[in-house]
Design an enzyme around this catalytic site. Structure first.
Site, PDB file in Angstrom:
ATOM      1  CB  SER A 177      35.651  48.489  36.855  1.00  0.00           C
ATOM      2  OG  SER A 177      34.250  48.588  36.624  1.00  0.00           O
ATOM      3  CG  HIS A 225      29.257  36.612  38.069  1.00  0.00           C
ATOM      4  ND1 HIS A 225      28.416  37.691  37.900  1.00  0.00           N
ATOM      5  CD2 HIS A 225      30.494  37.045  37.731  1.00  0.00           C
ATOM      6  CE1 HIS A 225      29.135  38.730  37.472  1.00  0.00           C
ATOM      7  NE2 HIS A 225      30.396  38.356  37.362  1.00  0.00           N
ATOM      8  CD  GLU A 271      33.571  39.288  39.811  1.00  0.00           C
ATOM      9  OE1 GLU A 271      34.417  39.519  38.951  1.00  0.00           O
ATOM     10  OE2 GLU A 271      32.422  38.896  39.552  1.00  0.00           O
ATOM     11  N   GLY A 326      35.839  41.081  33.358  1.00  0.00           N
ATOM     12  CA  GLY A 326      34.735  40.962  32.408  1.00  0.00           C
ATOM     13  C   GLY A 326      35.082  41.634  31.090  1.00  0.00           C
TER      14      GLY A 326
HETATM   15  P1  13P Z   1      33.877  43.949  34.492  1.00  0.00           P
HETATM   16  O1  13P Z   1      35.354  43.664  34.439  1.00  0.00           O
HETATM   17  O2  13P Z   1      33.284  44.126  33.115  1.00  0.00           O
HETATM   18  O3  13P Z   1      33.537  45.025  35.458  1.00  0.00           O
HETATM   19  O4  13P Z   1      33.175  42.601  35.037  1.00  0.00           O
HETATM   20  C1  13P Z   1      33.651  42.011  36.185  1.00  0.00           C
HETATM   21  C2  13P Z   1      33.009  40.692  36.343  1.00  0.00           C
HETATM   22  O5  13P Z   1      31.834  40.594  36.611  1.00  0.00           O
HETATM   23  C3  13P Z   1      33.833  39.499  36.125  1.00  0.00           C
HETATM   24  O6  13P Z   1      33.182  38.342  36.532  1.00  0.00           O
END
Ligand code: 13P
Length: 251
Positions: free
Chosen positions: A209, A93, A163, A230
């Site tokens: 997001s 990540h 991501e 997230g």
């Molecule tokens: P968000 O959905 O809070 O933007 O985070 C994404 C994420 O890093 C999932 O691993």
């Protein structure tokens, strides 16, 4: 056909009181079309696995060490995650690449360790805003996949999560064309490397997001096989509608 995957990454959030979210999620989605996964902090994995037993919700870790055991204070081996009830583990990540200096070689070694422990690795890749603005997105993502994914990938062993770093936790999302371009590129790279037979079954998730309000349009993009979520995975009231949108895309 690839079964869609709705994955939640709780990051460093959640305690025993939040296990009720699993029951609520399972009650709202007793037999989802999609696979549903939550990756809580390591401390919560075994209790979440108990809470999720007899539900469609699966449990995963957020990182593992590359070794099976040893003098590595604070680290957790892949086999330990599996013993605690994890079936998946998120690796590479961007928060770990940034906070802990994890390189592609580190992620490669961890992915091997995850496979040896029988876990499915969710390998994360993605460019920074600076890299996107410099027109280097595909070069960066391609290099990360080359360096992070070992030989021997298969649909059972590997999920890729795209991501973009600048979309994580910011409320900013790439355009659907931008998402489609990167997912198509990743699919082609997997076909090149592993052959169409394996690559056609490997799921590619979008993360950054994803919310109930934008999930359906993102899930309509070719080669988007689900999401790594997230903030909106912490509450069943938010994650449930994302599962519903994914189910509709996969039905
Ligand atoms: P968000 O959905 O809070 O933007 O985070 C994404 C994420 O890093 C999932 O691993």
């Amino acid at each position: 056909m690839r079964r869609k995957l709705a994955a939640g990454n709780w990051k460093m959030h959640g305690g025993a009181g939040d296990l009720a979210e699993i029951a609520a999620l399972a009650a709202a989605h007793p037999s989802p079309v999609s696979e549903v996964l939550i990756c809580p902090p390591a401390t919560l994995i075994s209790r979440m696995a108990e809470a999720a037993a007899d539900t469609p919700v699966e449990v995963g870790g957020q990182d593992c060490h590359a070794e099976t055991k040893g003098a590595h204070t604070g680290d957790v081996a892949a086999g330990m995650l599996a013993e605690a009830g994890a079936r998946f583990v998120i690796l590479g990540h961007s928060e770990r690449r940034a906070d802990h200096g994890e390189s592609d070689a580190d992620v490669h070694a961890k992915t091997r360790a995850a496979w040896d422990a029988g876990l499915t690795a969710v390998v994360c890749v993605g460019e920074t805003l600076e890299e996107r603005e410099a027109g280097r997105t595909l070069e960066i993502v391609g290099g990360q996949i080359d360096g992070s994914v070992p030989n021997g990938a298969s649909p059972e062993r590997l999920v890729v999560a795209y991501e973009p770093v600048w979309a994580i936790g910011t409320g900013k999302v790439p355009t659907l064309d931008q998402i489609g371009e990167v997912h198509g590129f990743i699919r082609a790279q997997l076909v090149d490397r592993f052959g169409a037979g394996a690559a056609d079954g490997i799921r590619i998730l979008y993360g950054g997001s994803v919310k109930p309000g934008n999930a359906a349009e993102i899930f309509g993009v070719a080669d988007v096989d689900g999401a790594l979520v997230g903030g909106a995975s912490l509450k069943a009231a938010d994650f449930g509608p994302i599962v519903t949108a994914l189910d509709a895309a996969g039905a």
